[in-house]
Design an enzyme around this catalytic site. Structure first.
Site, PDB file in Angstrom:
ATOM      1  N   ARG A 126      11.425  -2.136  11.810  1.00  0.00           N
ATOM      2  CA  ARG A 126      10.309  -1.680  12.637  1.00  0.00           C
ATOM      3  C   ARG A 126      10.001  -2.704  13.719  1.00  0.00           C
ATOM      4  O   ARG A 126      10.104  -3.903  13.479  1.00  0.00           O
ATOM      5  CB  ARG A 126       9.058  -1.490  11.753  1.00  0.00           C
ATOM      6  CG  ARG A 126       8.927  -0.105  11.183  1.00  0.00           C
ATOM      7  CD  ARG A 126       7.853   0.031  10.146  1.00  0.00           C
ATOM      8  NE  ARG A 126       6.553  -0.541  10.465  1.00  0.00           N
ATOM      9  CZ  ARG A 126       5.476  -0.435   9.676  1.00  0.00           C
ATOM     10  NH1 ARG A 126       5.563   0.244   8.539  1.00  0.00           N
ATOM     11  NH2 ARG A 126       4.334  -0.985   9.997  1.00  0.00           N
ATOM     12  N   ARG A 152      11.935  -6.195   5.530  1.00  0.00           N
ATOM     13  CA  ARG A 152      11.888  -4.735   5.304  1.00  0.00           C
ATOM     14  C   ARG A 152      12.848  -4.007   6.243  1.00  0.00           C
ATOM     15  O   ARG A 152      12.969  -4.340   7.413  1.00  0.00           O
ATOM     16  CB  ARG A 152      10.466  -4.216   5.556  1.00  0.00           C
ATOM     17  CG  ARG A 152      10.414  -2.693   5.522  1.00  0.00           C
ATOM     18  CD  ARG A 152       9.033  -2.149   5.410  1.00  0.00           C
ATOM     19  NE  ARG A 152       8.159  -2.544   6.505  1.00  0.00           N
ATOM     20  CZ  ARG A 152       6.860  -2.231   6.548  1.00  0.00           C
ATOM     21  NH1 ARG A 152       6.305  -1.560   5.570  1.00  0.00           N
ATOM     22  NH2 ARG A 152       6.123  -2.626   7.567  1.00  0.00           N
ATOM     23  N   ARG A 206      -9.626   1.173   8.475  1.00  0.00           N
ATOM     24  CA  ARG A 206      -9.264  -0.210   8.781  1.00  0.00           C
ATOM     25  C   ARG A 206     -10.357  -0.918   9.561  1.00  0.00           C
ATOM     26  O   ARG A 206     -10.204  -2.091   9.891  1.00  0.00           O
ATOM     27  CB  ARG A 206      -8.002  -0.198   9.646  1.00  0.00           C
ATOM     28  CG  ARG A 206      -6.717  -0.448   8.877  1.00  0.00           C
ATOM     29  CD  ARG A 206      -5.594  -0.210   9.843  1.00  0.00           C
ATOM     30  NE  ARG A 206      -4.482  -1.067   9.618  1.00  0.00           N
ATOM     31  CZ  ARG A 206      -3.343  -0.649   9.055  1.00  0.00           C
ATOM     32  NH1 ARG A 206      -3.211   0.579   8.635  1.00  0.00           N
ATOM     33  NH2 ARG A 206      -2.349  -1.481   8.927  1.00  0.00           N
ATOM     34  N   ARG A 209      -0.669  -9.114  13.226  1.00  0.00           N
ATOM     35  CA  ARG A 209      -1.239  -8.052  12.369  1.00  0.00           C
ATOM     36  C   ARG A 209      -2.119  -8.663  11.278  1.00  0.00           C
ATOM     37  O   ARG A 209      -3.152  -8.108  10.916  1.00  0.00           O
ATOM     38  CB  ARG A 209      -0.114  -7.215  11.731  1.00  0.00           C
ATOM     39  CG  ARG A 209       0.564  -6.280  12.728  1.00  0.00           C
ATOM     40  CD  ARG A 209       1.927  -5.825  12.246  1.00  0.00           C
ATOM     41  NE  ARG A 209       1.895  -4.985  11.064  1.00  0.00           N
ATOM     42  CZ  ARG A 209       2.965  -4.717  10.313  1.00  0.00           C
ATOM     43  NH1 ARG A 209       4.139  -5.230  10.627  1.00  0.00           N
ATOM     44  NH2 ARG A 209       2.840  -3.942   9.256  1.00  0.00           N
ATOM     45  N   LYS A 220       0.839  -1.214   0.000  1.00  0.00           N
ATOM     46  CA  LYS A 220       0.000   0.000   0.000  1.00  0.00           C
ATOM     47  C   LYS A 220       0.869   1.256   0.000  1.00  0.00           C
ATOM     48  O   LYS A 220       0.647   2.169  -0.798  1.00  0.00           O
ATOM     49  CB  LYS A 220      -0.935   0.025   1.227  1.00  0.00           C
ATOM     50  CG  LYS A 220      -1.853  -1.172   1.340  1.00  0.00           C
ATOM     51  CD  LYS A 220      -2.782  -1.070   2.542  1.00  0.00           C
ATOM     52  CE  LYS A 220      -2.090  -1.099   3.883  1.00  0.00           C
ATOM     53  NZ  LYS A 220      -1.396  -2.373   4.203  1.00  0.00           N
TER      54      LYS A 220
HETATM   55  P1  AP5 Z   1       4.835  -1.500   1.901  1.00  0.00           P
HETATM   56  O1  AP5 Z   1       4.604  -0.737   0.675  1.00  0.00           O
HETATM   57  O2  AP5 Z   1       5.396  -0.787   3.085  1.00  0.00           O
HETATM   58  O3  AP5 Z   1       3.488  -2.276   2.331  1.00  0.00           O
HETATM   59  P2  AP5 Z   1       2.251  -1.770   3.187  1.00  0.00           P
HETATM   60  O4  AP5 Z   1       1.063  -2.471   2.647  1.00  0.00           O
HETATM   61  O5  AP5 Z   1       2.215  -0.280   3.253  1.00  0.00           O
HETATM   62  O6  AP5 Z   1       2.654  -2.419   4.575  1.00  0.00           O
HETATM   63  P3  AP5 Z   1       2.812  -1.750   6.027  1.00  0.00           P
HETATM   64  O7  AP5 Z   1       3.465  -2.788   6.883  1.00  0.00           O
HETATM   65  O8  AP5 Z   1       3.485  -0.436   6.023  1.00  0.00           O
HETATM   66  O9  AP5 Z   1       1.340  -1.561   6.317  1.00  0.00           O
HETATM   67  P4  AP5 Z   1       0.552  -1.825   7.562  1.00  0.00           P
HETATM   68  O10 AP5 Z   1      -0.732  -1.595   6.958  1.00  0.00           O
HETATM   69  O11 AP5 Z   1       0.627  -3.027   8.374  1.00  0.00           O
HETATM   70  O12 AP5 Z   1       1.285  -0.799   8.521  1.00  0.00           O
HETATM   71  P5  AP5 Z   1       0.935   0.696   8.892  1.00  0.00           P
HETATM   72  O13 AP5 Z   1       2.202   1.433   8.893  1.00  0.00           O
HETATM   73  O14 AP5 Z   1      -0.200   1.200   8.061  1.00  0.00           O
HETATM   74  O15 AP5 Z   1       5.756  -2.759   1.526  1.00  0.00           O
HETATM   75  C1  AP5 Z   1       6.199  -3.678   2.514  1.00  0.00           C
HETATM   76  C2  AP5 Z   1       7.585  -4.245   2.093  1.00  0.00           C
HETATM   77  O16 AP5 Z   1       7.415  -5.007   0.892  1.00  0.00           O
HETATM   78  C3  AP5 Z   1       8.629  -3.164   1.762  1.00  0.00           C
HETATM   79  O17 AP5 Z   1       9.897  -3.629   2.171  1.00  0.00           O
HETATM   80  C4  AP5 Z   1       8.569  -3.035   0.231  1.00  0.00           C
HETATM   81  O18 AP5 Z   1       9.799  -2.615  -0.311  1.00  0.00           O
HETATM   82  C5  AP5 Z   1       8.218  -4.461  -0.167  1.00  0.00           C
HETATM   83  N1  AP5 Z   1       7.397  -4.538  -1.381  1.00  0.00           N
HETATM   84  C6  AP5 Z   1       6.399  -3.704  -1.780  1.00  0.00           C
HETATM   85  N2  AP5 Z   1       5.866  -4.117  -2.954  1.00  0.00           N
HETATM   86  C7  AP5 Z   1       6.534  -5.241  -3.298  1.00  0.00           C
HETATM   87  C8  AP5 Z   1       6.456  -6.133  -4.422  1.00  0.00           C
HETATM   88  N3  AP5 Z   1       5.568  -5.949  -5.409  1.00  0.00           N
HETATM   89  N4  AP5 Z   1       7.299  -7.191  -4.441  1.00  0.00           N
HETATM   90  C9  AP5 Z   1       8.206  -7.395  -3.435  1.00  0.00           C
HETATM   91  N5  AP5 Z   1       8.342  -6.561  -2.374  1.00  0.00           N
HETATM   92  C10 AP5 Z   1       7.519  -5.504  -2.295  1.00  0.00           C
HETATM   93  O19 AP5 Z   1       0.372   0.514  10.364  1.00  0.00           O
HETATM   94  C11 AP5 Z   1       1.202   0.130  11.441  1.00  0.00           C
HETATM   95  C12 AP5 Z   1       0.372   0.065  12.717  1.00  0.00           C
HETATM   96  O20 AP5 Z   1      -0.196   1.371  13.011  1.00  0.00           O
HETATM   97  C13 AP5 Z   1      -0.843  -0.870  12.668  1.00  0.00           C
HETATM   98  O21 AP5 Z   1      -0.493  -2.223  12.944  1.00  0.00           O
HETATM   99  C14 AP5 Z   1      -1.729  -0.254  13.759  1.00  0.00           C
HETATM  100  O22 AP5 Z   1      -1.267  -0.576  15.041  1.00  0.00           O
HETATM  101  C15 AP5 Z   1      -1.523   1.252  13.545  1.00  0.00           C
HETATM  102  N6  AP5 Z   1      -2.485   1.812  12.580  1.00  0.00           N
HETATM  103  C16 AP5 Z   1      -2.226   2.325  11.347  1.00  0.00           C
HETATM  104  N7  AP5 Z   1      -3.356   2.725  10.751  1.00  0.00           N
HETATM  105  C17 AP5 Z   1      -4.357   2.463  11.626  1.00  0.00           C
HETATM  106  C18 AP5 Z   1      -5.771   2.629  11.560  1.00  0.00           C
HETATM  107  N8  AP5 Z   1      -6.382   3.143  10.474  1.00  0.00           N
HETATM  108  N9  AP5 Z   1      -6.500   2.233  12.623  1.00  0.00           N
HETATM  109  C19 AP5 Z   1      -5.909   1.720  13.732  1.00  0.00           C
HETATM  110  N10 AP5 Z   1      -4.585   1.516  13.849  1.00  0.00           N
HETATM  111  C20 AP5 Z   1      -3.817   1.891  12.790  1.00  0.00           C
END
Ligand code: AP5
Length: 212
Positions: free
Chosen positions: A159, A127, A88, A170, A13
């Site tokens: 992280r 990552r 979410r 997660r 994402k």
């Molecule tokens: P990346 O692009 O970072 O993936 P992502 O889907 O953004 O994953 P995140 O782990 O950042 O998302 P998340 O939703 O769990 O965490 P968030 O920060 O929102 O890619 C991931 C890896 O894969 C990278 O190394 C990238 O290079 C690689 N990659 C990408 N595309 C690829 C491909 N095609 N092939 C191979 N490799 C690839 O949330 C963290 C925490 O915050 C949550 O757990 C929660 O506690 C809190 N939080 C955030 N938002 C909310 C909300 N709305 N409500 C409540 N709590 C929340």
């Protein structure tokens, strides 16, 4: 254009949202990034959120909804935005709809990146993130040229929530609390499903097709 990226943790994402934001000239709004910034600045929101984030759980709806409302009111969001990691839960989706309705706006598309659990574990456990500019790298798929951030030279870190046990938690939280939003947006005829496996650039081409 107001867009949402849905999908499990590690679906890509953030990666795709950043590329699309640059292409469309609208901001990428990541609740994860906003919460991590609050944590780093040790604000009361950041201190409260930290407990949930390090355990792989969602931060309570009322905190995240207030934070996103404040962010979407900013000038740079007035011509559109790309939400990454929000909504979410169902209450978050309903709150977003109400916030937009109040200003006569709507969600234009919801892009759901589909990736299986084992791929997620591989991506997230490998990552590495820049401790200064938050640029993402991956030890196999997107390695940095040196041991530091290619963009700004700062140290790369893992992280806290990218440890395998927390990643699995997660994923479970995603299945229980976020997956139902796929049906919610399907019923509103806003959902576009996109295969999230393959090269980052190939996926981006499909993202572009979906929003055109
Ligand atoms: P990346 O692009 O970072 O993936 P992502 O889907 O953004 O994953 P995140 O782990 O950042 O998302 P998340 O939703 O769990 O965490 P968030 O920060 O929102 O890619 C991931 C890896 O894969 C990278 O190394 C990238 O290079 C690689 N990659 C990408 N595309 C690829 C491909 N095609 N092939 C191979 N490799 C690839 O949330 C963290 C925490 O915050 C949550 O757990 C929660 O506690 C809190 N939080 C955030 N938002 C909310 C909300 N709305 N409500 C409540 N709590 C929340």
């Amino acid at each position: 254009m107001n867009l949402i990226f849905l999908g499990p943790p590690g679906a890509g994402k953030g990666t795709q949202a950043k590329m699309l934001a640059e292409k469309l000239g609208v901001p990428q709004v990541s609740t994860g990034d906003l919460l991590r910034a609050a944590k780093q600045q040790k604000t009361s929101l950041g201190i409260e959120a930290e407990k949930f984030m390090s355990a792989g759980q969602l931060v309570p709806d009322e905190l995240v909804i207030a934070m996103i409302r404040e962010r979407l009111e900013k000038e740079d969001c007035q011509n559109g935005f790309i939400l990454d990691g929000f909504p979410r839960t169902l209450p978050q989706a309903e709150a977003l709809e109400k916030t937009l309705k109040d200003v006569g706006a709507i969600v234009d598309h919801v892009l759901d990146l589909e990736v299986d659990s084992e791929e997620v574990v591989k991506r997230l456990s490998g990552r590495r993130q820049c401790s200064a500019c938050q640029e993402n790298f991956h030890i196999d798929f997107k390695p940095s040229k040196k041991e530091v951030c290619d963009r700004c030279g700062a140290q790369l870190i893992q992280r806290d929530d990218d440890k395998e046990s927390v990643i699995r938690k997660r994923l479970e939280v995603y299945r229980q609390q976020t997956k139902p939003l796929v049906g919610y947006y399907q019923d509103k005829a806003l959902l576009k499903s996109i295969v999230g496996r393959g090269s980052i650039n190939d996926i981006f081409q499909n993202v572009l097709k979906a929003v055109q």
